[in-house]
Design a protein around this motif. Sequence first.
Motif: not given
Length: 528
Positions: A110, A113, A139-140, A146, A326, A378, A381-382
Amino acid sequence: MTRPQFRPGFAFLSRSACIALGAYFLGVAPIGAAAEPLQDVHLDVVPRSQDEAARIKTVTAPTTEFGAPEPFETNPAGAATVRARKDADAFSQPSGNITFAREMDFKLGNGLFKKVWVSSPSSTKASDGLGPVYNARSCQRCHLKDGRGHPPEGDEDSRVSMFLRLSVPAHDDAAMSEIETYLAAQGIDTPRTRPDPVYGGQLQDLAVTGHAAEGQMRITYEEADIALSDGESATLHTPSYTIADPGYGPLSDDLLISPRVAPQMIGLGLVEAIPAADILAHADPDDRDGDGISGRAQIAWSKVHERPMLGRFGWKAGNPTIEQQSASAFAGDIGISNPLFPGAAGDCTPAQEGCIAGPHGDGDERVFEIDREGLDLVTFYSRNLAVPARRDVDDPEVLRGKQVFYETGCIACHSPKYVTHRLEGQDEQSFQLIWPYSDFLLHDMGPGLADGRPEGVADGQEWRTPPLWGIGMTGQVNGHTRFLHDGRAHSILEAILWHGGEAQAARDRVVEMPAGARAALIRFLESL
């Protein structure tokens, strides 16, 4: 410069090619002398016995009873489901069955991310390498909380969780890519495209100091009211796209564009854990059952396994795994090199000499701008962003709407449920009954939603069926209710009304059904 949304003439797969391809994916028979049965995403799965497969088939069969919720329907992600929070963090929780030790990996992922990347050279060596041209610094910033991205609104510019994919038709003498070589060997004819020779695979609307952005996406909408039954009406918003201020010369005359908003992130690991054979069982490219639905499998090249695999992720299912999805986003959206996409200049092309020659975050002992460990975190997390529990599953109006959803024919593409693989070392996704409401196949959605840009075996009118879990929490998480690949729909109802092609008949039933049934349908979808 405005580009048309649809260019006709892109061929569908032939009937024989589709049947052969299905056989290949199911491992029933090889295609050609060099073909091998498909390996699933997870190579160490525990095979199902015949008895277990029969039980799963019974459990995942669509219901015909709507007087009460089905067993376990409250938990759309099985044991990985989490409590439905009432705040904007509802999509940002780890799998409900994750261990304490693995939750630390989730939190580290996270952090990466959310990490804001900076340009090179920088004193913050672990965070430099941005761009030089890019769409976001983290990414965020695209996957807001998300959840779903959205088009620019009001006075905002284009720099919000949306960009344009770019390509041009490939010249006849262009070298074949890995996936094109494979498809050609199987006798499968698909449109060949390449990234734009100057602007690459997507329009980068931001750039680090000293470099020019590639251009700015501009959108205008034409509104049209349509009549519904019982005196109701709805408004459709038709977008037109313009690329303003191109920073590296004129745009190609044959440029193909495809607008894309960032999709929500929940449940990705469970989608990856669905057996390929279970997804392909829904494929019916020649509509042999006569229901008007012709789902087709996307074929994507796996950079990890170096072979064709079932595409699952992205608006046209262009990536086979979460890791590759990703990694491609790091490279394309942020300009961050990684083990799968090692180019330090991201999506820059040789025509952008300053971008190629500019300072980057690799070099010395640092091989990639995000290394293997970072990419793995990552990806983890995803893979473990949890699906919230259903709400109001026993509400009579929700149950009525569920019946409308099924009887209208929506489940022909939005397949309700699956049982995931048994996975060694991946307990969060292993052997779970899940309810994503998607077949994860490509469908012709008609000229209204066409982008005219082929991708893999998908033509300019085809899109992957998106999963519906969490759709009713979009407003809570993201503060908007914009849907479809380009966010044109301002509501769930408008998204339905944009359905065409294979979904035209179901869409027309929604228009014509009594207003009460239509309201119940929306109520059901809001409970997902």
